[in-house]
Design an enzyme around this catalytic site. Structure first.
Site, PDB file in Angstrom:
ATOM      1  N   LYS A 181      -5.350   3.786  -2.057  1.00  0.00           N
ATOM      2  CA  LYS A 181      -5.656   5.185  -2.923  1.00  0.00           C
ATOM      3  C   LYS A 181      -6.618   5.044  -3.584  1.00  0.00           C
ATOM      4  O   LYS A 181      -7.283   4.563  -3.705  1.00  0.00           O
ATOM      5  CB  LYS A 181      -4.452   5.017  -4.026  1.00  0.00           C
TER       6      LYS A 181
HETATM    7  C1  LIG Z   1       1.335   4.277  -1.647  1.00  0.00           C
HETATM    8  C2  LIG Z   1       2.405   5.507  -1.852  1.00  0.00           C
HETATM    9  C3  LIG Z   1       3.705   5.763  -2.749  1.00  0.00           C
HETATM   10  C4  LIG Z   1       3.534   3.202  -2.690  1.00  0.00           C
HETATM   11  O1  LIG Z   1       4.274   3.342  -4.148  1.00  0.00           O
HETATM   12  P1  LIG Z   1       4.288   2.006  -4.366  1.00  0.00           P
HETATM   13  O2  LIG Z   1       5.199   1.978  -5.027  1.00  0.00           O
HETATM   14  O3  LIG Z   1       2.772   1.949  -5.079  1.00  0.00           O
HETATM   15  O4  LIG Z   1       3.748   1.192  -3.262  1.00  0.00           O
HETATM   16  C5  LIG Z   1       4.861   5.996  -2.850  1.00  0.00           C
HETATM   17  N1  LIG Z   1       4.009   7.112  -3.146  1.00  0.00           N
HETATM   18  C6  LIG Z   1       3.765   7.253  -2.149  1.00  0.00           C
HETATM   19  C7  LIG Z   1       3.423   8.907  -1.197  1.00  0.00           C
HETATM   20  C8  LIG Z   1       2.660   7.123  -1.654  1.00  0.00           C
HETATM   21  O5  LIG Z   1       1.525   7.135  -0.609  1.00  0.00           O
END
Ligand SMILES: *Cc1c(COP(=O)(O)O)cnc(C)c1O
Length: 413
Positions: A181
């Protein structure tokens, strides 16, 4: 010629190594977390935000803090991190899956209208790959139906609609701070909101969680280091890409290694690692990525716009639709293709790596069978998406090489 890896880890090597060492030290450091939260919020013209151990836990606590009615429905797009379905259920609510537009990544507004009911309480809008929704339209649909709008900006840290940053159109927004991210704190998530009473409740929920365990955090640091090393272009060109090519018939093991949630289960309770606090070590990592975040994301967006302009869509390779008023964040660069495996092989022969969709089509997950999910467009798009490289360190030569490799494929097929 050196190959172009599919991804680039944003955290620098020294920061990762320092983190591995710091994880052994003491925790605490509420002031550092608060400073990161406020600095992050300031990007969006907000006073404050609240960090959690994962974005999904931010969403969990957000749902619990919104005073929703019992049995309330939470609408979510058909392509998502599958565990969000568990999160909605364990928070006490009913997940409803909304389909995506045909061959694209935004919600299908007609399907949304069909799936809204008197019990609808929250719509989670996810700007997938940086593709921005028509926010005034969605806002109006939500306002008319008394539904709270929450944005998932995990894939859209720098995207805008009509000049306004996404993340500021709804009642709240969540951002994942996990692997790859734009702001990575190993694991982690942050919730942005404007209402002081809501922020206060979220802070209390965050503080009530348990101490963070070091094992998973250390494992995530190592994963960042392994992927960063493997995608170092000289090493990637000499070993990783040739190996991927040799073993292509067995599937994409790089994608499997990268993927966090390898199996989808129907949870009956939250795992203990989800009930842990965000830490100062993570806040320090996040803070280190903020000063040049906009500069990095602008480069990514310029590269994305250039690549989009160089591709001529045809029956074999299409570009997802986007709105004119949107400033796409280009977190990833998806192509929607008839035969992704063939394009992947063709690109690979030219030294251009690519990746499949890692998100789940919620309507096809066996764990969620019987929940009545229906999202045929999302299923189709998931099966026909191929991501070509898109990150801030690509230069114009790289982008032109990617475009030329795609054009060669179109000509040859
Ligand atoms: C990477 C991602 C997540 C990941 O959420 P975590 O709970 O922090 O692992 C959630 N939503 C989207 C759209 C993502 O790309």
């Amino acid at each position: 010629m050196t190959a172009i890896p599919r991804l680039s880890i944003p955290l620098p090597f020294p920061a990762l190594l320092r983190t591995a060492a710091a994880l052994a030290g003491a925790q605490g450091g509420g002031a550092e977390i608060a400073a990161f939260e406020r600095a992050f919020a300031a990007r969006y013209g907000r006073q404050d935000a609240v960090c959690f151990c994962r974005a999904r836990m931010g969403f969990f606590h957000l749902l619990r803090c919104l005073d929703l009615a019992e049995g309330a429905e939470v609408l979510i797009g058909g392509l998502h991190v599958a565990d969000f379905v568990n999160i909605i259920r364990l928070a006490g609510f009913v997940p409803v899956v909304v389909d995506l537009e045909p061959r694209g990544f935004r919600l299908d507004e007609d399907d949304l209208e069909r799936k809204l009911s008197p019990r609808s309480a929250v719509l989670l809008v996810t700007h997938l790959s940086g593709y921005v929704h028509d926010m005034p339209r969605l806002r109006k649909i939500c306002d008319d139906r008394g539904v709270m709008l929450v944005e998932d900006c995990s894939q859209a840290f720098a995207a805008r609609y009509d000049g306004q940053r996404v993340g500021t159109f709804g009642h709240a927004a969540i951002f994942s701070l996990s692997l790859l991210k734009s702001v990575c704190t190993l694991n982690g998530g942050i919730v942005l909101a404007e209402d002081p009473a809501l922020l206060e409740r979220l802070h209390r929920a965050a503080e009530a969680e348990g101490a963070a365990s070091r094992g998973p955090m250390l494992a995530e640091t190592l994963k960042n280091l392994v992927i960063k090393t493997a995608t170092w272009p000289p090493l990637f060109s000499l070993t990783v890409l040739p190996l991927l090519r040799l073993t292509a018939a067995a599937g994409d093991w790089f994608a499997r290694y990268q993927k966090t949630n390898k199996t989808v289960v129907l949870r009956d309770r939250l795992p203990p690692v989800f009930r842990e606090r965000f830490t100062a070590v993570q806040a320090r990592l996040g803070m280190s990525l903020l000063p040049d975040l906009d500069a990095r994301e602008s480069k990514r967006q310029a590269a994305g716009r250039l690549l989009r302009s160089l591709i001529e869509p045809d029956g074999k390779v299409a570009l997802p639709p986007q709105c004119d008023s949107a400033d796409n964040g280009y977190w990833l660069f998806p192509l929607v293709v008839e035969d992704p495996a063939r394009l992947k092989a063709a690109l690979s022969r030219q030294g251009v790596d690519s990746a499949p969709m890692l998100l789940a089509a919620l309507s096809t997950e066996a764990a969620f069978a019987g929940m009545g999910f229906s999202a045929p467009n999302a299923e189709w798009t998931r099966a026909h998406t191929l991501f070509v490289p898109m990150y801030p360190t690509l230069d114009e030569t790289d982008i032109r090489r990617i475009a030329a490799a795609i054009a060669d494929f179109q000509r040859a097929s």
